[in-house]
Design an enzyme around this catalytic site. Structure first.
Site, PDB file in Angstrom:
ATOM      1  N   GLU A  76     -32.653  -4.259 -10.269  1.00 43.28           N
ATOM      2  CA  GLU A  76     -32.394  -4.898 -11.574  1.00 43.28           C
ATOM      3  C   GLU A  76     -31.791  -6.283 -11.371  1.00 43.28           C
ATOM      4  O   GLU A  76     -31.551  -6.732 -10.257  1.00 43.28           O
ATOM      5  CB  GLU A  76     -31.420  -4.048 -12.402  1.00 43.28           C
ATOM      6  CG  GLU A  76     -32.055  -3.298 -13.573  1.00 43.28           C
ATOM      7  CD  GLU A  76     -32.352  -4.194 -14.777  1.00 43.28           C
ATOM      8  OE1 GLU A  76     -32.243  -5.432 -14.640  1.00 43.28           O
ATOM      9  OE2 GLU A  76     -32.677  -3.655 -15.839  1.00 43.28           O
ATOM     10  N   ARG A 122     -21.105   2.272 -18.386  1.00 45.49           N
ATOM     11  CA  ARG A 122     -21.056   1.198 -17.404  1.00 45.49           C
ATOM     12  C   ARG A 122     -21.721  -0.047 -17.956  1.00 45.49           C
ATOM     13  O   ARG A 122     -22.462  -0.005 -18.948  1.00 45.49           O
ATOM     14  CB  ARG A 122     -21.766   1.620 -16.122  1.00 45.49           C
ATOM     15  CG  ARG A 122     -23.267   1.920 -16.308  1.00 45.49           C
ATOM     16  CD  ARG A 122     -23.983   2.047 -14.984  1.00 45.49           C
ATOM     17  NE  ARG A 122     -25.387   2.421 -15.099  1.00 45.49           N
ATOM     18  CZ  ARG A 122     -26.384   1.585 -15.336  1.00 45.49           C
ATOM     19  NH1 ARG A 122     -26.126   0.300 -15.546  1.00 45.49           N
ATOM     20  NH2 ARG A 122     -27.631   2.009 -15.397  1.00 45.49           N
ATOM     21  N   ASN A 162     -24.531  -2.899 -17.942  1.00 43.55           N
ATOM     22  CA  ASN A 162     -25.947  -2.930 -17.607  1.00 43.55           C
ATOM     23  C   ASN A 162     -26.367  -4.383 -17.407  1.00 43.55           C
ATOM     24  O   ASN A 162     -25.923  -5.011 -16.465  1.00 43.55           O
ATOM     25  CB  ASN A 162     -26.778  -2.198 -18.670  1.00 43.55           C
ATOM     26  CG  ASN A 162     -28.146  -1.795 -18.146  1.00 43.55           C
ATOM     27  OD1 ASN A 162     -28.278  -1.437 -16.981  1.00 43.55           O
ATOM     28  ND2 ASN A 162     -29.165  -1.868 -18.979  1.00 43.55           N
ATOM     29  N   GLU A 216     -26.222   7.905 -18.622  1.00 41.82           N
ATOM     30  CA  GLU A 216     -27.655   8.189 -18.578  1.00 41.82           C
ATOM     31  C   GLU A 216     -27.894   9.398 -17.680  1.00 41.82           C
ATOM     32  O   GLU A 216     -27.746   9.325 -16.461  1.00 41.82           O
ATOM     33  CB  GLU A 216     -28.402   6.966 -18.043  1.00 41.82           C
ATOM     34  CG  GLU A 216     -29.906   7.031 -18.182  1.00 41.82           C
ATOM     35  CD  GLU A 216     -30.582   5.734 -17.776  1.00 41.82           C
ATOM     36  OE1 GLU A 216     -31.598   5.386 -18.390  1.00 41.82           O
ATOM     37  OE2 GLU A 216     -30.092   5.070 -16.836  1.00 41.82           O
ATOM     38  N   ASN A 236     -29.471  -4.436 -22.916  1.00 47.01           N
ATOM     39  CA  ASN A 236     -30.406  -4.918 -21.907  1.00 47.01           C
ATOM     40  C   ASN A 236     -30.665  -6.418 -22.032  1.00 47.01           C
ATOM     41  O   ASN A 236     -29.747  -7.187 -22.227  1.00 47.01           O
ATOM     42  CB  ASN A 236     -31.688  -4.081 -21.933  1.00 47.01           C
ATOM     43  CG  ASN A 236     -31.910  -3.370 -20.616  1.00 47.01           C
ATOM     44  OD1 ASN A 236     -31.795  -3.968 -19.544  1.00 47.01           O
ATOM     45  ND2 ASN A 236     -32.208  -2.092 -20.675  1.00 47.01           N
ATOM     46  N   ASP A 283     -36.839  -3.634 -21.491  1.00 43.29           N
ATOM     47  CA  ASP A 283     -35.759  -3.604 -20.504  1.00 43.29           C
ATOM     48  C   ASP A 283     -35.270  -5.035 -20.281  1.00 43.29           C
ATOM     49  O   ASP A 283     -34.819  -5.680 -21.222  1.00 43.29           O
ATOM     50  CB  ASP A 283     -36.279  -2.938 -19.222  1.00 43.29           C
ATOM     51  CG  ASP A 283     -35.182  -2.349 -18.365  1.00 43.29           C
ATOM     52  OD1 ASP A 283     -34.095  -2.948 -18.286  1.00 43.29           O
ATOM     53  OD2 ASP A 283     -35.396  -1.291 -17.742  1.00 43.29           O
TER      54      ASP A 283
END
Length: 307
Positions: free
Chosen positions: A21, A104, A106, A124, A157, A211
């Site tokens: 990511e 948390r 992201n 998640e 996101n 995303d």
């Protein structure tokens, strides 16, 4: 809507063992930054030499951006930290409160004034299945003061801003929406929330969950469609899908422009959620970073954090 005629190659095979990511092109160094979230690792990849440096953090890490005065700002679970890559020193800046169980940080990016926008998500349990509306979008000002900008987010996101800094785009993955806000560059305030792109027009196979995201010089959005093997280009004014790029990784997570002239796109992907057999048979390049060329459009440099 058409598929894009371009070239896709695997740049870093199996770059992440969990969730690749947060790609960020570090212009001064000519390196690609990215993270492996659940392995707690941040990476600096030299596209010329293939050297891939790693730094390990204490908690899951999903954000890494350069700091203008040196080093990097990264996330570690619910903390934001400063990294000194040369000494491998990690200095905590702050920690945001827990709202759910094991929530948390992201995704996160800086605006043109150097403020870091960083969002959180609820726990998640499996890919795209998490505690709902336990996340927030925060803004870290230059003086390292934190502000809560959006509440009730499920999976915070992608972020992007128009070139004239009048609109901010922001993704919450679970409702499958890309939102637009009026953006005041001077104050960093946002208002007038509306849906720019509604992914619910398309199936998960066709478009996935929105995303990570980037924007090109023409103001069009490029969104990684998680679980679709695609990066999709949209007109955020009309909400229409313009074209799509298919990559050999089913769980595409994010994308950024980079390279010397910002004509290359780097795409991260995830491996988490597959059994070893599924990985081998269904998605053998899961977790890799892909490079896309020949798109015929350029991106914009990503700002650094300015404290």
């Amino acid at each position: 809507m058409a598929s894009s005629k371009c070239n896709v190659e695997t740049l870093i095979k199996h770059a992440a063992s969990t969730i690749g990511e947060g790609p960020h092109w570090e212009e001064k160094a000519g390196k690609l930054l990215y993270v492996d979230i659940l392995s707690n690792d941040v990476y600096r990849y030299d596209v010329e030499t293939g050297d891939n440096e790693k730094m390990h953090l204490d908690g899951s890490t999903s954000i890494i951006v350069p700091a203008e005065d040196g080093g990097y700002i990264a996330s570690s679970l619910r903390k934001l930290c400063h990294l000194d890559w040369e000494t491998k020193t990690v200095t905590d800046i702050l920690e945001v409160p827990s709202i759910g169980s094991n929530d948390r940080f992201n995704d996160g990016k800086c605006d043109s004034n150097g403020r870091l926008w960083a969002g959180t998500m609820g726990y998640e349990s499996e890919p795209a299945v998490n505690e709902l509306e336990k996340g927030c979008l925060y803004k870290l000002d230059k003086g390292k003061e934190i502000h809560t900008m959006v509440e009730g987010v499920s999976i915070s996101n992608g972020l992007a801003w128009t070139a004239d800094n009048t609109v901010m785009y922001y993704i919450d993955s679970i409702p499958r929406h890309v939102y637009a806000y009026d953006f005041d560059q001077a104050s960093g305030s946002i208002s007038n929330k509306r849906i720019a792109v509604d992914f619910n027009q398309w199936s998960i196979d066709d478009a996935g969950f929105p995303d990570g995201m980037t924007i090109d010089i023409e103001g069009k959005l490029w969104v990684a469609g998680y679980m679709s093997s695609k990066v999709l280009q949209f007109d955020p004014v009309t909400g229409a899908k313009i074209r799509q790029v298919t990559v050999p990784g089913k769980r595409t997570t994010s994308c950024c422009f980079g390279g010397r002239d910002y004509t290359e796109m780097f795409v991260t992907s995830a491996r988490v959620g597959w059994t070893e057999e599924e990985f081998q048979q269904l998605d053998p390049l899961a977790g890799s970073v892909f490079k896309v060329t020949g798109l015929g459009v350029k991106g914009l440099p990503a700002p650094s954090y300015r404290c």
